[in-house]
Write a protein that holds these residues in place. Structure first.
Motif, PDB file in Angstrom:
ATOM      1  N   MET B   1       0.846  -1.203   0.000  1.00 43.61           N
ATOM      2  CA  MET B   1       0.000   0.000   0.000  1.00 43.61           C
ATOM      3  C   MET B   1       0.876   1.245   0.000  1.00 43.61           C
ATOM      4  SD  MET B   1      -3.173   0.725   2.543  1.00 43.61           S
ATOM      5  CE  MET B   1      -4.385  -0.475   2.041  1.00 43.61           C
ATOM      6  N   THR B   2       0.465   2.251  -0.710  1.00 45.47           N
ATOM      7  CA  THR B   2       1.260   3.469  -0.803  1.00 45.47           C
ATOM      8  C   THR B   2       1.099   4.301   0.467  1.00 45.47           C
ATOM      9  OG1 THR B   2       0.185   3.490  -2.935  1.00 45.47           O
ATOM     10  CG2 THR B   2       1.891   5.143  -2.559  1.00 45.47           C
ATOM     11  N   PRO B   3       2.207   4.816   0.976  1.00 50.11           N
ATOM     12  CA  PRO B   3       2.051   5.721   2.114  1.00 50.11           C
ATOM     13  C   PRO B   3       1.221   6.930   1.677  1.00 50.11           C
ATOM     14  CG  PRO B   3       4.369   5.180   1.710  1.00 50.11           C
ATOM     15  CD  PRO B   3       3.580   4.641   0.566  1.00 50.11           C
ATOM     16  N   PRO B   4       0.369   7.447   2.567  1.00 50.31           N
ATOM     17  CA  PRO B   4      -0.555   8.505   2.176  1.00 50.31           C
ATOM     18  C   PRO B   4       0.166   9.762   1.699  1.00 50.31           C
ATOM     19  CG  PRO B   4      -0.488   8.265   4.560  1.00 50.31           C
ATOM     20  CD  PRO B   4       0.287   7.128   3.978  1.00 50.31           C
ATOM     21  N   THR B   5       1.332  10.003   2.292  1.00 46.96           N
ATOM     22  CA  THR B   5       2.033  11.235   1.942  1.00 46.96           C
ATOM     23  C   THR B   5       2.528  11.178   0.509  1.00 46.96           C
ATOM     24  OG1 THR B   5       3.900  10.208   3.008  1.00 46.96           O
ATOM     25  CG2 THR B   5       2.752  11.900   4.242  1.00 46.96           C
ATOM     26  N   ALA B   6       3.049  10.000   0.140  1.00 46.55           N
ATOM     27  CA  ALA B   6       3.515   9.852  -1.227  1.00 46.55           C
ATOM     28  C   ALA B   6       2.335   9.988  -2.188  1.00 46.55           C
ATOM     29  CB  ALA B   6       4.184   8.496  -1.411  1.00 46.55           C
ATOM     30  N   ALA B   7       1.239   9.336  -1.815  1.00 46.42           N
ATOM     31  CA  ALA B   7       0.062   9.354  -2.670  1.00 46.42           C
ATOM     32  C   ALA B   7      -0.458  10.776  -2.850  1.00 46.42           C
ATOM     33  CB  ALA B   7      -1.029   8.482  -2.074  1.00 46.42           C
ATOM     34  N   LEU B   8      -0.335  11.563  -1.789  1.00 45.14           N
ATOM     35  CA  LEU B   8      -0.835  12.940  -1.860  1.00 45.14           C
ATOM     36  C   LEU B   8      -0.148  13.698  -2.981  1.00 45.14           C
ATOM     37  CD1 LEU B   8      -1.131  14.084   1.841  1.00 45.14           C
ATOM     38  CD2 LEU B   8      -2.928  14.117   0.126  1.00 45.14           C
ATOM     39  N   LEU B  31      -1.848   6.497   9.846  1.00 48.86           N
ATOM     40  CA  LEU B  31      -0.481   6.449   9.316  1.00 48.86           C
ATOM     41  C   LEU B  31       0.215   5.148   9.717  1.00 48.86           C
ATOM     42  CD1 LEU B  31       0.711  10.136   9.929  1.00 48.86           C
ATOM     43  CD2 LEU B  31       0.024   9.079   7.772  1.00 48.86           C
ATOM     44  N   LEU B  32       0.035   4.746  10.978  1.00 44.63           N
ATOM     45  CA  LEU B  32       0.674   3.520  11.452  1.00 44.63           C
ATOM     46  C   LEU B  32       0.137   2.317  10.696  1.00 44.63           C
ATOM     47  CD1 LEU B  32       0.667   4.167  15.318  1.00 44.63           C
ATOM     48  CD2 LEU B  32       2.533   4.505  13.697  1.00 44.63           C
ATOM     49  N   ARG B  33      -1.162   2.324  10.422  1.00 42.75           N
ATOM     50  CA  ARG B  33      -1.778   1.194   9.724  1.00 42.75           C
ATOM     51  C   ARG B  33      -1.275   1.131   8.285  1.00 42.75           C
ATOM     52  NH1 ARG B  33      -7.435   2.046  10.507  1.00 42.75           N
ATOM     53  NH2 ARG B  33      -6.958   1.404  12.624  1.00 42.75           N
ATOM     54  N   GLU B  34      -1.199   2.307   7.643  1.00 42.66           N
ATOM     55  CA  GLU B  34      -0.723   2.354   6.263  1.00 42.66           C
ATOM     56  C   GLU B  34       0.685   1.776   6.160  1.00 42.66           C
ATOM     57  OE1 GLU B  34      -2.328   4.313   3.223  1.00 42.66           O
ATOM     58  OE2 GLU B  34      -3.676   3.066   4.421  1.00 42.66           O
ATOM     59  N   GLU B  35       1.498   2.061   7.169  1.00 45.54           N
ATOM     60  CA  GLU B  35       2.894   1.626   7.144  1.00 45.54           C
ATOM     61  C   GLU B  35       3.066   0.269   7.809  1.00 45.54           C
ATOM     62  OE1 GLU B  35       5.933   4.160   6.619  1.00 45.54           O
ATOM     63  OE2 GLU B  35       4.424   4.543   5.091  1.00 45.54           O
ATOM     64  N   GLN B  36       1.966  -0.314   8.284  1.00 48.63           N
ATOM     65  CA  GLN B  36       1.998  -1.591   8.988  1.00 48.63           C
ATOM     66  C   GLN B  36       3.017  -1.574  10.113  1.00 48.63           C
ATOM     67  OE1 GLN B  36       1.878  -5.013   6.491  1.00 48.63           O
ATOM     68  NE2 GLN B  36      -0.054  -4.275   5.680  1.00 48.63           N
ATOM     69  N   ILE B  37       2.892  -0.560  10.945  1.00 50.98           N
ATOM     70  CA  ILE B  37       3.843  -0.386  12.039  1.00 50.98           C
ATOM     71  C   ILE B  37       3.245  -0.885  13.346  1.00 50.98           C
ATOM     72  CG2 ILE B  37       4.878   1.406  13.511  1.00 50.98           C
ATOM     73  CD1 ILE B  37       5.293   2.984  10.870  1.00 50.98           C
ATOM     74  N   ASP B  38       4.081  -1.536  14.145  1.00 41.84           N
ATOM     75  CA  ASP B  38       3.682  -1.991  15.466  1.00 41.84           C
ATOM     76  C   ASP B  38       3.575  -0.777  16.389  1.00 41.84           C
ATOM     77  OD1 ASP B  38       3.395  -3.091  17.924  1.00 41.84           O
ATOM     78  OD2 ASP B  38       5.030  -4.549  17.708  1.00 41.84           O
ATOM     79  N   ILE B  39       2.409  -0.650  17.031  1.00 41.49           N
ATOM     80  CA  ILE B  39       2.206   0.507  17.906  1.00 41.49           C
ATOM     81  C   ILE B  39       3.266   0.576  19.006  1.00 41.49           C
ATOM     82  CG2 ILE B  39       0.669   1.447  19.686  1.00 41.49           C
ATOM     83  CD1 ILE B  39      -1.663   0.875  17.994  1.00 41.49           C
ATOM     84  N   ALA B  40       3.703  -0.601  19.460  1.00 43.44           N
ATOM     85  CA  ALA B  40       4.645  -0.629  20.573  1.00 43.44           C
ATOM     86  C   ALA B  40       6.043  -0.160  20.163  1.00 43.44           C
ATOM     87  CB  ALA B  40       4.726  -2.039  21.155  1.00 43.44           C
ATOM     88  N   ASP B  49       7.426  13.188  10.883  1.00 46.42           N
ATOM     89  CA  ASP B  49       7.562  13.903   9.611  1.00 46.42           C
ATOM     90  C   ASP B  49       6.330  13.697   8.734  1.00 46.42           C
ATOM     91  OD1 ASP B  49       9.966  14.755  10.478  1.00 46.42           O
ATOM     92  OD2 ASP B  49      11.165  13.321   9.315  1.00 46.42           O
ATOM     93  N   GLN B  50       5.847  12.460   8.670  1.00 44.09           N
ATOM     94  CA  GLN B  50       4.666  12.179   7.853  1.00 44.09           C
ATOM     95  C   GLN B  50       3.455  12.931   8.378  1.00 44.09           C
ATOM     96  OE1 GLN B  50       3.672   8.166   7.199  1.00 44.09           O
ATOM     97  NE2 GLN B  50       5.540   7.668   6.113  1.00 44.09           N
ATOM     98  N   PHE B  51       3.324  12.929   9.705  1.00 45.61           N
ATOM     99  CA  PHE B  51       2.189  13.608  10.328  1.00 45.61           C
ATOM    100  C   PHE B  51       2.210  15.081   9.938  1.00 45.61           C
ATOM    101  CE2 PHE B  51      -0.081  15.717  13.744  1.00 45.61           C
ATOM    102  CZ  PHE B  51      -1.153  14.867  13.990  1.00 45.61           C
ATOM    103  N   LEU B  52       3.390  15.705  10.068  1.00 44.26           N
ATOM    104  CA  LEU B  52       3.523  17.127   9.732  1.00 44.26           C
ATOM    105  C   LEU B  52       3.186  17.369   8.271  1.00 44.26           C
ATOM    106  CD1 LEU B  52       6.730  18.206  11.646  1.00 44.26           C
ATOM    107  CD2 LEU B  52       4.401  19.035  11.992  1.00 44.26           C
ATOM    108  N   GLU B  53       3.688  16.473   7.423  1.00 43.80           N
ATOM    109  CA  GLU B  53       3.466  16.654   5.995  1.00 43.80           C
ATOM    110  C   GLU B  53       1.974  16.592   5.670  1.00 43.80           C
ATOM    111  OE1 GLU B  53       4.976  14.670   1.846  1.00 43.80           O
ATOM    112  OE2 GLU B  53       6.101  14.247   3.687  1.00 43.80           O
ATOM    113  N   VAL B  54       1.293  15.622   6.285  1.00 41.93           N
ATOM    114  CA  VAL B  54      -0.137  15.478   5.998  1.00 41.93           C
ATOM    115  C   VAL B  54      -0.914  16.700   6.475  1.00 41.93           C
ATOM    116  CG1 VAL B  54      -2.226  14.182   6.523  1.00 41.93           C
ATOM    117  CG2 VAL B  54      -0.126  12.967   5.967  1.00 41.93           C
ATOM    118  N   ILE B  55      -0.661  17.138   7.708  1.00 44.68           N
ATOM    119  CA  ILE B  55      -1.467  18.269   8.174  1.00 44.68           C
ATOM    120  C   ILE B  55      -1.072  19.538   7.425  1.00 44.68           C
ATOM    121  CG2 ILE B  55      -1.874  17.265  10.463  1.00 44.68           C
ATOM    122  CD1 ILE B  55      -0.045  19.310  11.647  1.00 44.68           C
ATOM    123  N   HIS B  56       0.146  19.574   6.909  1.00 42.39           N
ATOM    124  CA  HIS B  56       0.516  20.716   6.080  1.00 42.39           C
ATOM    125  C   HIS B  56      -0.277  20.694   4.773  1.00 42.39           C
ATOM    126  CE1 HIS B  56       2.895  23.900   4.380  1.00 42.39           C
ATOM    127  NE2 HIS B  56       3.132  23.162   3.314  1.00 42.39           N
TER     128      HIS B  56
END
Lengths: 196, 263, 196
Positions: B1-8, B31-40, B49-56
């Motif tokens: 799956m494409t990261p949302p920031t790239a897709a944007l 964002l964590l789900r898109e990147e399949q990241i473990d919350i822990a 950085d991704q968060f900042l980019e998206v809200i920007h």
């Protein structure tokens, strides 16, 4: 004996609808059904209600059909007074009443400004309940109605007069429409381009 | 799956709208789900950085809640960069608070989904549509309690947006400043309207200061004033100073309507 | 087989009411009736609806009883536009309800901390829809208002009481990457209380 499918559909529709339904409308429930089918199913439902000893019946009304409770039970229901919920004001009504109590005489526009939501329905309810009344008209544009509280309002709260409202001064000052920050003199000053 | 920031950036047809998230925690989970990241074990720097980019990308005008989260993430990113010794006693993962909040929020989201399904299921059953007129009886007595009433007042007050309170600074008339502005204008032009010395949104204090300054310059003989018609702005004419100016004379001779209101 | 008098009375009352009626309320229909009598008559009515193939059923809801159409007829009723579903709640409203339902009584600050967004507007909307209410005040700084869910909340969700909500622990606390959304949804569906 169990109701057949079309009679079941009609029962569901007549129960959920807020008005009498015509035969044509009832036909739309089942694409294949003719007017004669619908009439036969209505008869089936009527007989079911009659012979099953139900408290409701199929009534022909205003060119359509409706399921209503039988007259014989109306009195018992009225006595029990279920139709109305126990009379307590909603939060919205209570808040509007509060604004009027401390700001009276007050117009609808100011009430809406203070609460941030439209007040039409709530004002009508409060008026019907006899808690507020029109006490005059403002001199402003369109001469809007001004509202105030009634004697019943004081009576329900157990107050002799408005002066007995709790924290009258504090609340009447705090219940102001929000002031837009732009109107502030300091802001205006700041927007003058610096010269020299 | 494409990261949302790239897709944007890549696909203009793919739009992530801020209102599709119910808050910054929701966006973070997305964002964590898109990147399949473990919350822990969140790679804070990358996610921040991704968060900042998206809200920007999404515009920040009404996103105070998102900005607050962005601030937290950046602090966290900085904390993660601090060196730590191997096996150090008592080292607490700076991410643990964020992890706790994300887990808690995720649980709330699941409960919300359960509630939604229950409501949908319930909505498949209709109550009776026709309700008979309420009986013609006196309405049941209305219950109104003083406590509930006072609470209603407090709720209304709490919901009123607080006006921004400004510090009140005593503001003396700034005749000196107005004089300097007028002198600049006089040096440049033969004649101008005194309103031009006021600026775009003058306060009453500035109007008064400028008016006093104009009169002062006229008194010194550096300008003369004229008002073409009542209600029109005063015109300021450049004047070469005389050795002995007649005080006030200029004013009366050049203002045809001395009682005329000043616009 | 014909309905007996008390069951008839209950049917009339349940048809006339706009909300679930409690056993105590139903008892007032018939001076001599005990709670056990009312429950027996409710069972009689329920069986009558079930075995007679009726399109309506007696549902236990929000501490009372209400007659509702069976789910099987929802599509036909909606398609014919005889009745509409209540407006759906937004994600923000659902999340706020989730926090309040599981933490009540709970103040605004805690709700905002958990959701990470300000809650003023949503709380007001939920209050105006009658789904939450102020249930008290905290002892903390500023004595903030505490919120809880209402009977209407239970009605909207089709719950008998709050105990029917799944325990919070039953919702997965995922320390691993979240599963695909579809699997999630199925699981949530499975834990919705079964039809009674």
């Amino acid at each position: 004996m169990s109701l057949r499918p079309l009679a079941q559909l009609l029962e569901a529709a007549l129960f959920a609808a807020s008005r009498p339904l015509t035969v044509e409308e009832l036909q739309t429930l089942e694409g294949e059904a003719t007017a004669a089918d619908v009439r036969a199913a209505l008869d089936e439902l009527r007989e079911h209600y009659d012979f099953g000893g139900h408290a409701v019946e199929v009534v022909e009304l205003a060119g359509g059909y409706q399921v209503l409770t039988r007259r014989a039970f109306a009195e018992a229901i009225e006595r029990a007074q279920f139709a109305a919920r126990p009379a307590r004001l909603t939060a919205a009504a209570l808040e509007t009443l509060a604004v009027i109590a401390y700001r009276q005489p007050v117009g609808r526009a100011e009430i809406e400004e203070i609460r941030g939501v439209s007040a039409g329905g709530v004002l009508r309810t409060l008026q019907e309940r006899g808690l507020i009344e029109v006490v005059g008209r403002s001199d402003g544009m369109g001469r809007p109605l001004l509202y105030g509280t009634t004697a019943l309002f004081l009576e329900l709260l157990g107050l002799r007069d408005l002066a007995e409202l709790p924290r009258a001064e504090e609340f009447s000052v705090a219940l102001q429409p929000p002031r837009p920050a732009a109107a502030d003199a300091d802001e205006a000053a700041a927007s003058v381009p610096a010269e020299s | 799956m494409t990261p949302p920031t790239a897709a944007l950036g890549a696909d203009p047809g793919f739009v992530v709208r801020l209102d599709q998230f119910s808050g910054p925690l929701d966006l973070l989970l997305h964002l964590l789900r898109e990147e399949q990241i473990d919350i822990a074990d969140i790679p804070v720097a990358r996610i921040a950085d991704q968060f900042l980019e998206v809200i920007h990308e999404l515009g920040l005008n009404q996103a105070a809640d998102y900005l607050e989260m962005a601030g937290r993430l950046l602090r966290l990113k900085a904390q993660m960069l601090l060196p730590r010794r191997e096996g150090e006693e008592g080292w607490e993962d700076p991410r643990s608070e964020l992890v706790r909040r994300l887990l808690e929020y995720q649980q709330i989201k699941e409960i919300a989904r359960w509630l939604e399904r229950a409501a949908e299921r319930r909505a498949l059953q209709f109550p009776r549509g026709y309700l008979p007129e309420p009986p013609e009886l006196p309405p049941p007595p209305l219950a109104l309690e003083l406590l509930g009433f006072v609470q209603a007042v407090e709720r209304v007050i709490a919901a009123i947006p607080q006006p921004v309170l400004h510090r009140v600074v005593p503001r003396p008339l700034d005749t000196e400043g107005a004089l300097r502005r007028l002198e600049v204008l006089l040096a440049q032009r033969e004649v101008f309207s005194w309103v031009e010395a006021l600026g775009a949104h003058p306060t009453i204090v500035e109007v008064l200061s400028t008016l006093l300054a104009v009169l002062e310059l006229a008194r010194r003989g550096l300008c003369r004033l004229a008002q073409p018609a009542p209600f029109e702005p005063l015109l300021v004419y450049r004047e070469t100073p005389c050795p002995a100016p007649a005080v006030g004379e200029e004013l009366t001779t050049h203002v045809p309507q001395t009682t005329g209101p000043v616009a």
